[in-house]
Enzyme design. Structure first.
Site, mmCIF file in Angstrom:
data_model
loop_
_atom_site.group_PDB
_atom_site.id
_atom_site.type_symbol
_atom_site.label_atom_id
_atom_site.label_comp_id
_atom_site.label_asym_id
_atom_site.label_seq_id
_atom_site.Cartn_x
_atom_site.Cartn_y
_atom_site.Cartn_z
ATOM 1 N N ASP A 226 0.682 -1.071 -0.133
ATOM 2 C CA ASP A 226 0.014 -0.106 0.127
ATOM 3 C C ASP A 226 0.810 1.244 -0.120
ATOM 4 O O ASP A 226 0.427 2.225 0.304
ATOM 5 C CB ASP A 226 -0.898 0.103 1.294
ATOM 6 N N ALA A 227 2.079 1.143 -0.603
ATOM 7 C CA ALA A 227 2.962 2.346 -0.373
ATOM 8 C C ALA A 227 3.238 2.582 -1.674
ATOM 9 O O ALA A 227 4.305 3.825 -1.896
ATOM 10 C CB ALA A 227 4.068 1.969 0.528
#
Lengths: 282, 282, 282, 282
Positions: A226-227
């Site tokens: 999720d980065a």
């Protein structure tokens, strides 16, 4: 004939002039130009669309571009033929809302892609693939079969010459092997306003924290969960009167729209990635 | 005469009926009623406004309410007189945008409060206090004088009978001593979409992460930094073309509006706090 | 068992108390209550949900309600059984985006309705009905066959006991005869931010005017074109860089979401109509 | 030294190349370029910022630009010196919210303008001008004194060499004589989402229609009432529970923000007008 040119290079004087002059020499007409300078890192970005009345050899154009411009300005570049429809694979799990949204846009020609297949670790959405007559592959993923599943995925992607992958609520972590083969070509939808609520169950976490706005984020997948570089985000208001179930229902609408916008931007070649951030051209 | 009643208690049958019957017996007319049940924790919340043609003794009303209703239903409650203007202290540091916003609303009667004083650890905004003819206290805060400063603050707050405090970009951590005296009565504006970017320099962090939306959050101050009950949030779109300076400029508009909305809700007695979350009545 | 009660009546003292007392006498527990007073016209609105542990006769409840409450307070009221799934007919023309959106929500149980049929004046979307295995009726409408078509429509609606109709970009003016049979039960989506751009080609008109925001509006159909009570509106930003085609594409997303929200509100019995305006309960 | 160049001309091949080459020849470096083609009317628009290490004569630059470029491409153009602070007059009536907003931005250097004076047909806001130490002129307007008032206004504007005028809820119709002298240089804020609710009392009209969203619009003033080129619009949600008074209060926040954004865009030379529409550069 139409070409879309994407460039990034160290910021320096004369880039726009040189590129527009080159296009002119090839008898092209610039119909769109947008540029951006990231002053923090000193990098220049440009997206340019040009039309050619005569047919131009893409190979020759690329070769000339590399020799006459790219080397001088140390450019990283891509040149795309306007008419090309990229091949998009869709990975899903059990939720159908993003899948239906993408397929109905595909069906009505809102989304100019080909969809060689839908892949899932479950059979739940096979019926949707059938409704839209798109091949469906069931590739189960368990702890023991993970590697085997990845091999199967890579094989299918290669066989179908897939250009990019959309994780339409796939719910599985994608292997680094896949990411290496599709760098900045795997689009995920995360059901929170990143970087808030990374990881599992973001709606539950948002409810717990008592936020007044929830969001969704589409991003390119990188090895860090999720980065990856954010392509698109949107939000909607919530209140104390909404339950977690309401958050999830409202979130579905965000997920649909945010994912489809990100896919559209990618298909239109309007995204560039640098320093784990995106430049999104208008 | 108008009374506003706020209640929370364990959820159970008959609360609305009993409260509206009680108001009726006191010859009041219910002109507004909103309620909420938090099903997770089984708590009932209600906000009720009632009008009385005859003058009612607030003390007698409260006593009757406590004896006839509150004990039976284990209610926590507050009853406010509609006409009362709460006394609001403003704490600032060097940024003037939230201060100007609050004072111009105060000046045009948008905001029905009295402002006994503005307090700051710097003298930079003394001129704004003078523009609006509001007393200004300069209470410097350094590592060595922190306790002394707190004493001075508490003394001023007590002397002026302040009802609640607004931190209009105060930039200092408020002491637990102050929070204990003003529980759920200190409103802060944080310049991010909490819980993303807790702490210092959130615009820089948002820029670094490459988000496409930035936000602001107003919340009641608790002992945990930026983790108190959220009253109001809002967001605005940003893009790669915005610098940190642009984020800050756009953020100022968010901070102004989000803080002023939170203050308005607090003044109108439309907020209740439970489990570190707020119920915001319409 | 769950009942939802909707009431409007002249504003007066004691309504809430009387209704909650009545529900209590029937051994019901009020789990939700929201009320609104339109002070301009002196009308009181209320929506109340109550749960009953024992089975209650709906007929007896309604009869008691009418005799003990409605007559006294001059109420107009509806009482709905929570479990009932209303029957929704969908009218379409050639655009498929709203239809796909409704059907995928129906398919995933987001939308708790039965869909007895889809009706269209063209055959273009018959394939979508087939994809979702819903009966499709082709009822062509020409100047000469208009009356005949209306008869056919009414006959189908009656035969299938349709509760309400959704015009999912139907593009035809609905006859007063139909509106009379389905007052406040025909939901339309208009592709502008009403009352701006009433009538045909609103995106073209918006483009011409150079607006910076476009919208969509769902409303109950009345005999005056695009002038019925508004249920839901939403907007999205546009700029000079967007063509009419872009307006239309962005508008499709608005139309989908605004129509589906309106349908959800209607299905949940959260809408009331008075004076050509809606009260939308939370 | 920094120059901002704004151009529009018939769309044709080679414009970007020619302009960037011209800037290069003058030893300038292009640091920003944005362009737009209105395909409907075949007009090309461009905004370009360039930096010059050496001092350049603005007069010579303009002369060369006219001779070498403008004539060939039939350009309409403006070239602005980056450091120039335009002189902005503010016209007000009795509402202070937009005035306070502009002045606090001016005071904190958010807004890079000089404000030679505030003018009003009433004395109500003279005290605000005094708070910020800005000259205030009271020019009453009645049916009989209208022409005289206009003369007075023109005289003041001329005397103070005003560059543009902001109508911060001026509530008077501006005379064509003034508009002729300040074409596309008078910015008005209208308290509705134009083109809905043109004219007086738009919040009342919006309330009457039962809209779910209200808006505000800033535009350049033309001789047709509320019909000039739109610069900026924004909206906010309302519901049945909001009274006209609530609409007005919510609207004030919209008016503030929409007007200030429009003024900022104008000051930054990011607006161009063509065909009664604006191009707003990013």
């Amino acid at each position: 004939m139409k070409l879309t040119i994407l460039i990034h290079c160290p910021d320096q004087s004369g880039i726009i002039r040189s590129v527009t002059t080159f296009v002119h020499q090839q008898e092209g007409n610039v119909v769109y130009l947008d540029q951006h300078v990231d002053k923090q890192v000193g990098v220049f970005f440009m997206r340019l669309e040009s039309e050619f009345e005569k047919k131009v050899s893409l190979e020759a154009f690329k070769k000339g571009f590399e020799q006459e411009l790219a080397q001088q300005f140390q450019m990283e570049w891509d040149i795309y033929l306007g008419a090309y429809r990229p091949k998009m694979a869709i990975f899903v799990s059990k939720y159908n809302h993003c899948l239906y949204d993408l397929l109905s846009r595909y069906n009505s020609e809102e989304l100019s892609v080909d969809i060689p297949f839908i892949l899932s670790n479950h059979r739940d959405l096979e019926y949707v693939a059938e409704q839209f007559q798109i091949p469906f592959y069931h590739v189960p993923v368990t702890k023991d079969t993970r590697e085997e599943a990845e091999e199967k995925q890579l094989e299918l992607l290669k066989k179908h010459e897939v250009d990019f992958i959309v994780l339409a609520r796939y719910m599985q972590i994608v292997s680094p092997k896949l990411i290496d083969v599709y760098p900045q070509k795997i689009i995920n939808i995360h059901h929170s306003f990143l970087p808030a609520f990374v990881g599992a169950k973001p709606y539950h976490a948002a409810f717990e924290r008592g936020v007044k706005i929830i969001g969704a984020t589409s991003h390119y997948v990188t090895s860090e969960l999720d980065a990856g570089p954010i392509i698109e985000q949107d939000v909607t208001a919530v209140s104390h009167s909404h339950s977690i179930k309401d958050f999830i229902a409202k979130g579905r609408d965000l997920e649909r729209i945010v994912l489809s916008r990100a896919v559209q931007l990618h298909v239109a070649r309007k995204t560039m990635v640098y320093n784990n951030k995106t430049v999104i051209f208008s």
